[in-house]
Design a protein around this motif. Sequence first.
Motif, short mmCIF file in Angstrom:
data_model
loop_
_atom_site.label_atom_id
_atom_site.label_comp_id
_atom_site.label_asym_id
_atom_site.label_seq_id
_atom_site.Cartn_x
_atom_site.Cartn_y
_atom_site.Cartn_z
N GLY A 157 1.12 -0.91 -0.06
CA GLY A 157 -0.01 0.12 0.28
C GLY A 157 0.63 0.95 -0.03
N PHE A 158 2.43 1.13 0.05
CA PHE A 158 2.82 2.38 -0.06
C PHE A 158 2.78 2.82 -1.87
N ARG A 159 3.09 4.07 -1.46
CA ARG A 159 3.24 4.59 -2.67
C ARG A 159 4.45 5.74 -3.55
N ASN A 160 4.48 6.26 -4.31
CA ASN A 160 5.70 6.89 -4.36
C ASN A 160 5.32 8.90 -3.97
N GLN A 161 6.31 8.90 -3.18
CA GLN A 161 5.80 10.47 -2.81
C GLN A 161 6.92 11.20 -3.65
N HIS A 162 7.75 11.44 -3.20
CA HIS A 162 9.46 12.18 -4.53
C HIS A 162 10.22 11.50 -4.22
N ILE A 163 11.54 12.11 -5.54
CA ILE A 163 12.47 11.52 -4.95
C ILE A 163 13.63 12.64 -3.91
N LYS A 164 14.59 11.52 -3.38
CA LYS A 164 15.50 12.26 -2.26
C LYS A 164 16.57 12.29 -3.04
N PRO A 165 17.29 13.44 -3.69
CA PRO A 165 18.71 13.30 -3.94
C PRO A 165 19.87 12.84 -3.41
N ARG A 166 20.55 12.01 -3.40
CA ARG A 166 21.82 11.79 -2.87
C ARG A 166 21.54 11.24 -1.15
N TYR A 167 20.51 11.09 -0.74
CA TYR A 167 20.05 10.18 0.12
C TYR A 167 21.20 9.91 0.92
N TYR A 168 21.78 9.15 0.72
CA TYR A 168 21.93 7.84 1.13
C TYR A 168 23.47 8.14 1.71
N LEU A 169 24.48 7.69 2.39
CA LEU A 169 25.58 8.77 2.81
C LEU A 169 26.98 7.89 1.89
N ASP A 170 26.42 5.93 2.60
CA ASP A 170 27.56 5.44 1.76
C ASP A 170 28.04 5.50 0.09
N ASN A 171 26.95 5.57 -0.69
CA ASN A 171 26.85 5.90 -2.13
C ASN A 171 26.65 7.04 -2.72
N HIS A 172 25.70 7.97 -1.90
CA HIS A 172 24.57 9.53 -2.39
C HIS A 172 23.40 8.96 -3.33
N GLU A 173 23.00 7.87 -3.42
CA GLU A 173 22.03 6.74 -3.89
C GLU A 173 21.09 8.20 -3.68
N ASP A 174 20.11 7.55 -4.66
CA ASP A 174 19.04 8.71 -4.60
C ASP A 174 17.70 7.27 -3.03
N ALA A 175 16.87 8.26 -2.85
CA ALA A 175 15.76 7.11 -2.32
C ALA A 175 14.76 8.02 -2.93
N VAL A 176 13.66 7.01 -2.46
CA VAL A 176 12.06 7.33 -3.28
C VAL A 176 11.23 7.18 -1.82
N ASP A 177 11.01 8.35 -1.56
CA ASP A 177 10.22 8.43 -0.07
C ASP A 177 8.93 7.86 -0.68
N MET A 178 8.48 7.12 0.14
CA MET A 178 7.18 6.24 0.38
C MET A 178 6.00 6.25 0.77
N GLN A 179 4.79 6.78 1.24
CA GLN A 179 3.69 6.38 2.02
C GLN A 179 2.50 5.40 1.85
N ALA A 180 1.79 5.59 2.75
CA ALA A 180 0.54 4.31 3.20
C ALA A 180 -0.48 5.16 3.35
N ASN A 181 -1.48 5.72 3.02
CA ASN A 181 -2.52 6.30 3.56
C ASN A 181 -3.70 5.43 4.40
N LEU A 182 -3.33 5.60 5.70
CA LEU A 182 -4.29 4.39 6.91
C LEU A 182 -5.66 4.48 7.18
N LEU A 183 -6.51 5.54 6.20
CA LEU A 183 -7.30 5.92 6.53
C LEU A 183 -8.33 5.57 5.64
N ARG A 184 -7.56 4.64 4.55
CA ARG A 184 -9.24 4.20 4.16
C ARG A 184 -9.33 2.75 4.32
#
Length: 184
Positions: A157-184
């Motif tokens: 149930g998680f959905r992509n929200q946006h990309i966080k550029p260079r998020y990870y410290l080890d290799n500066h890989e981007d992260a996908v911020d994901m969110q699940a709505n619990l109200l449905r």
Amino acid sequence: MFEKFKEWFVNTTNPNKRPILDFTRRVVMISGHQYVVRMALEPDIQSLVEIEEKIYGRAPWSYAAFRIELQRPCDRLYLVIEDDQRIIGFIGTAVDWYHYDLHITNIGITPSYQNKGIGTYLILTAKNYARHLKLHSMSLEVRVNNISARRLYENLGFRNQHIKPRYYLDNHEDAVDMQANLLR
């Protein structure tokens, strides 16, 4: 209306008014195998670090980082899962009382136990706990290139929200911020 706002404000800004997060130890069946799920304790930290080392080659979270997390009982809940009294996985969560969100800070399953439904079980347990707390959403970050984890989260149930550029410290890989709505 003002009283309702006042209650909300006190509960979200005053840590002394927040409940201490608690989880009752339980025996569960996952894919026909029996496990124990319980709250993580300080003596468990070394096992959490070792699981991360097995997964990533080195632990992204230090012993000290886990210790600090476990010392925040009003907004952190870490669960471990055991097979025959040996920790084989964990999930860490942080409650954002202001946004009514339960954020998955980290999750790790020993490689020999992966793809057996354990990670799914831990995420669903966290989701049920978030609903118990009357939170509105769950969130997490995942590496852009971790396709299997992203697929799992999407199936839960998680959905992509946006990309966080260079998020990870080890290799500066981007992260996908994901969110699940619990109200449905």
